[in-house]
Write an enzyme that holds these catalytic residues in place. Structure first.
Site, PDB file in Angstrom:
ATOM      1  N   SER A 145      15.845  24.563  28.492  1.00  0.00           N
ATOM      2  CA  SER A 145      15.004  23.976  29.534  1.00  0.00           C
ATOM      3  C   SER A 145      13.588  23.768  29.014  1.00  0.00           C
ATOM      4  CB  SER A 145      14.953  24.911  30.743  1.00  0.00           C
ATOM      5  OG  SER A 145      14.202  26.066  30.397  1.00  0.00           O
ATOM      6  N   LYS A 146      12.821  23.047  29.807  1.00  0.00           N
ATOM      7  CA  LYS A 146      11.427  22.799  29.442  1.00  0.00           C
ATOM      8  C   LYS A 146      10.684  24.123  29.306  1.00  0.00           C
ATOM      9  CE  LYS A 146       7.320  20.432  31.261  1.00  0.00           C
ATOM     10  NZ  LYS A 146       6.474  21.413  30.696  1.00  0.00           N
ATOM     11  N   ARG A 147      11.070  25.088  30.151  1.00  0.00           N
ATOM     12  CA  ARG A 147      10.408  26.386  30.107  1.00  0.00           C
ATOM     13  C   ARG A 147      10.593  27.073  28.745  1.00  0.00           C
ATOM     14  NH1 ARG A 147      12.491  29.939  34.093  1.00  0.00           N
ATOM     15  NH2 ARG A 147      13.068  28.023  35.194  1.00  0.00           N
ATOM     16  N   GLY A 164      10.870  25.617  25.924  1.00  0.00           N
ATOM     17  CA  GLY A 164       9.954  24.936  25.007  1.00  0.00           C
ATOM     18  C   GLY A 164       8.532  25.438  25.195  1.00  0.00           C
ATOM     19  N   ASP A 165       8.114  25.549  26.459  1.00  0.00           N
ATOM     20  CA  ASP A 165       6.746  26.018  26.735  1.00  0.00           C
ATOM     21  C   ASP A 165       6.551  27.428  26.190  1.00  0.00           C
ATOM     22  OD1 ASP A 165       6.310  23.645  27.970  1.00  0.00           O
ATOM     23  OD2 ASP A 165       6.560  24.403  30.024  1.00  0.00           O
TER      24      ASP A 165
END
Ligand code: GLU
Length: 506
Positions: free
Chosen positions: A264-266, A268-269
């Site tokens: 998920s994008k999370r 990556g962050d």
């Protein structure tokens, strides 16, 4: 002549394209090219509540950057167009009507409040409510299976809100086939009667997707695993319409680098890597998400990495040009199980591609960065710099750190290295070295090496006693390419100046 192989990438424009979506597009592209077929882009924008205005352009820009262009799509070879579902709105209703006529579908007038209360009632009795064969005609739900034709007509005439649901056949074991997963069997009694069409005049994803795949003559549906649960319904819809079904291939999920579940994008962050191909600015919140392009990845390295997320060639070879991927790609070698995303492997691919790029190509990328620093240097000089440092770089953005000493006199010295290598006697030795350097005529890398090393040998001291302080003087730290290459590049005057600086400061 193109073959009959026609595949499509059918994203919903709800935001930036995740790398999982890019991989789906890539596999479709590879499959199409391998079979001399056609790669279609279709924008599935029937869900107006999730529509995001800049998403379609983002998708197109992302495919462009990846160099996997579509053959047919919005604004391009519109043979089977339009390719935006919102522009095809009118045609879906007729198909829904056909299913109503043939008994494959029915009107349902239950309000969402009614359905919520049915659900709660069921839950109170410890059951789950599913709108299907168990209760669709039990008299509590309001639909055309229990109402008379006149009652249905009256409701339609008074503008009651309705949906059209698919009437899933009862007591049947469906045998489905997936190009990657093999045979799948499903008991139709476990399925619900999905909504196909709504009274706002819009089809749902399921109906529009099937109709368009049929009308656009799609031969193979290659899409993410999250659509596998829709396969039974889609396959039944083909039967209901009496159409030949395309072949299906459901791609494995892309998994988090650590822990379980979908990337998920999370993730990556948290771990510091992009999950989108291009940078994306959210129109509403103004939030900016990182992109592979802006992070300095080469598009071909990114694509090579993506190709390996769920597929492998069955050999040790890992570096594949797009053309080689087209030749080698095979759905048979796509795995069923999820593919773990690795940010390190992604960097590794970029590094490999860095080494295979020509010095000239990399120089063209480096020159604008130098220009920003107001450094103007001869093209051939920069070309040589690039050639000497690229093996240590992962990104073009690393070039400056690896090469600043070619362009600028060091203003500081690594204190640890200085302490260890600049001894009491060093300054005297360096002064002597300056006179040696002053007398070198041919200032090529080879000749300065020969002269300086010759002098060290005659002095009968260890090489390190001179070479380390010399490197420190010229570079500011104990790093960088072959020292005599640096000397030849910066020239006699600058070499001497730097040694003098070091004598003064260390
Ligand atoms: N519109 C769907 C999506 O957003 C397409 C699924 C499919 O390929 O059938 O992924």
């Amino acid at each position: 002549m193109k073959s009959d192989v026609r595949v499509r990438f059918a994203p919903s424009p709800t935001g930036p394209l995740h790398i999982g979506g890019v991989r789906t597009a890539l596999y479709n592209y590879l499959f199409a090219k391998k079979h001399n077929g056609t790669f279609v882009l279709r924008i599935e924008d029937t869900d107006q509540t999730r529509y995001v205005a800049n998403a379609e352009q983002y998708i197109i820009d992302a495919l462009d950057w990846c160099a996997i262009p579509f053959d047919e799509g919005p604004g391009k070879n519109e043979k089977f167009g339009p390719y935006r579902q919102s522009e095809r709105k009118e045609l879906y209703k007729n198909y829904a009507d056909t299913l109503l006529k043939t008994g494959w579908a029915y009107y349902a007038f239950d309000s969402s409040d009614d359905l919520t209360s049915y659900r709660q009632q069921h839950e109170a009795e410890g059951k789950t409510f599913v709108y299907n064969w168990q209760n669709r005609a039990d008299g509590t739900l309001v639909n055309s299976l229990v109402l008379s034709e006149e009652e249905v007509q009256a409701k339609l005439n008074t503008g009651d809100k309705y949906v059209i649901r698919f009437k899933t056949p009862q007591d049947e074991i469906l045998k489905l086939e997936d190009e990657i997963r093999g045979n799948i069997t499903i008991d139709t009694n476990t399925l619900d009667d999905k909504i196909l069409f709504k009274s706002d005049g819009m089809p749902t994803y399921h109906l529009a997707n099937i109709i368009d795949d049929h009308l656009m003559k799609i031969s193979h549906v290659i899409r993410g695993e999250e659509w596998l649960p829709s396969l039974p319904l889609h396959s039944l819809l083909y039967r209901a319409f009496g159409w030949n079904s395309p072949k299906f291939a459901h791609l494995p999920l892309i998994l988090k680098p650590v822990g379980k579940g979908k990337l998920s994008k999370r993730d990556g962050d948290k771990l510091g890597f992009p999950v989108f191909p291009l940078e994306y600015t959210n129109d509403v919140t103004g939030d900016v998400s990182r992109g592979y392009k802006e992070d300095g990845y080469f598009a071909d390295a990114f694509i090579n990495m993506l190709a390996f997320l769920g597929w492998n060639p069955g050999t040790e070879q890992e570096i594949f040009s797009l053309e080689e991927l087209v030749q080698t790609f095979d759905l048979k070698r796509v795995s069923k199980s999820g593919a773990k995303f690795s940010p390190d492997k992604t960097k590794w691919f970029n590094q490999q591609y860095m080494q295979s790029k020509s010095d000239a190509e990399l120089t063209d990328l480096f020159l604008p960065l130098l220009a920003k620093k107001e450094i103007v240097k001869d093209y051939n000089f920069v070309l040589k710099v690039v050639s000497s440092i690229k093996e240590r770089a992962i990104f073009v953005a690393d070039f400056w750190n690896l090469s600043s000493f070619f362009f600028e006199t060091p203003t500081s010295y690594d204190p640890k290295a200085a302490k260890k290598n600049w001894k009491e006697t060093t300054s005297e030795l360096m002064k002597e070295l300056i006179s040696v350097i002053e007398n070198i005529g041919n200032f090529s890398s080879e000749n300065t090496e020969k002269e300086i090393k010759g002098w060290i040998t005659t002095k009968e001291i260890g090489f390190g006693k001179v070479m380390q302080p010399l490197r420190l003087s010229l570079v500011g730290k104990l790093a960088g390419p072959h020292l005599f290459d640096i000397i030849a590049m910066i020239g006699k005057e600058e070499t001497i100046k730097r040694i003098e600086n070091a004598i003064e400061n260390l």
